[in-house]
Write a protein that holds these residues in place. Sequence first.
Motif, PDB file in Angstrom:
ATOM      1  N   ASN A   5       0.713  -1.225  -0.064  1.00 61.86           N
ATOM      2  CA  ASN A   5       0.008  -0.211   0.079  1.00 61.86           C
ATOM      3  C   ASN A   5       0.891   1.221   0.215  1.00 61.86           C
ATOM      4  O   ASN A   5       0.659   2.401  -0.937  1.00 61.86           O
ATOM      5  CB  ASN A   5      -1.007   0.083   1.234  1.00 61.86           C
ATOM      6  N   GLU A  94      -2.970   6.093   6.413  1.00 64.67           N
ATOM      7  CA  GLU A  94      -4.016   4.883   6.391  1.00 64.67           C
ATOM      8  C   GLU A  94      -5.142   5.133   7.213  1.00 64.67           C
ATOM      9  O   GLU A  94      -6.262   4.823   7.182  1.00 64.67           O
ATOM     10  CB  GLU A  94      -3.269   3.721   6.428  1.00 64.67           C
ATOM     11  N   ASP A  95      -4.689   5.585   8.414  1.00 60.36           N
ATOM     12  CA  ASP A  95      -5.772   5.819   9.631  1.00 60.36           C
ATOM     13  C   ASP A  95      -6.755   6.761   9.015  1.00 60.36           C
ATOM     14  O   ASP A  95      -8.054   6.530   9.537  1.00 60.36           O
ATOM     15  CB  ASP A  95      -5.108   6.328  11.052  1.00 60.36           C
ATOM     16  N   THR A  98      -9.174   5.239   6.961  1.00 62.94           N
ATOM     17  CA  THR A  98      -9.948   4.043   7.194  1.00 62.94           C
ATOM     18  C   THR A  98     -11.039   4.842   8.117  1.00 62.94           C
ATOM     19  O   THR A  98     -12.128   4.420   8.103  1.00 62.94           O
ATOM     20  CB  THR A  98      -8.955   3.219   8.300  1.00 62.94           C
ATOM     21  N   GLY A 101     -13.872   5.521   5.955  1.00 63.04           N
ATOM     22  CA  GLY A 101     -14.455   4.372   5.238  1.00 63.04           C
ATOM     23  C   GLY A 101     -13.763   4.133   4.081  1.00 63.04           C
ATOM     24  O   GLY A 101     -14.384   3.734   2.906  1.00 63.04           O
ATOM     25  N   THR A 103      -9.811   3.215   1.968  1.00 60.71           N
ATOM     26  CA  THR A 103      -8.514   2.313   1.897  1.00 60.71           C
ATOM     27  C   THR A 103      -7.667   2.986   0.774  1.00 60.71           C
ATOM     28  O   THR A 103      -8.056   3.524  -0.171  1.00 60.71           O
ATOM     29  CB  THR A 103      -8.668   0.868   1.760  1.00 60.71           C
ATOM     30  N   SER A 104      -6.424   2.634   1.161  1.00 59.48           N
ATOM     31  CA  SER A 104      -5.401   2.871   0.095  1.00 59.48           C
ATOM     32  C   SER A 104      -5.583   2.059  -1.038  1.00 59.48           C
ATOM     33  O   SER A 104      -5.011   2.838  -2.095  1.00 59.48           O
ATOM     34  CB  SER A 104      -3.825   2.900   0.736  1.00 59.48           C
TER      35      SER A 104
END
Length: 127
Positions: A5, A94-95, A98, A101, A103-104
């Motif tokens: 990622n 990434e946090d 996430t 809702g 993603t990478s």
Amino acid sequence: MAFTNDYFLRQIEQLTNLVGQLFLHKQPNPIQIEDEQGHVTEEGFLWLRLKRLLAEGQINGAEDLLWDAVDGDGDARLLPVAVWFYNALSKMGEDALTASGFTSDEVAQGWADICARYELDEWGASL
């Protein structure tokens, strides 16, 4: 998976920067907000709306809005907005993705879809 990622996110950032430099002539803000008469342009309005949605953490809604505009119009003037959008997402952690809702992997797929839509290769150059 995290390494993969990170690699894709770095690739997206590099590619969007390259596209910006090559096609947008290194302008600090390549999106034309107003026309010569002072009216907000379509791409400027879209950019402002996307920027607001991202600030509110509504990434899915922002991506839907972008794709509605790109699929509906397909105008090349919207490419800088798409480049800006996926570059902004690639810089998010990434946090943060996430928490919204997202993603990478979805960022990487979205960039690939934009490249396909505007007939660019994975480096952002015209095919």
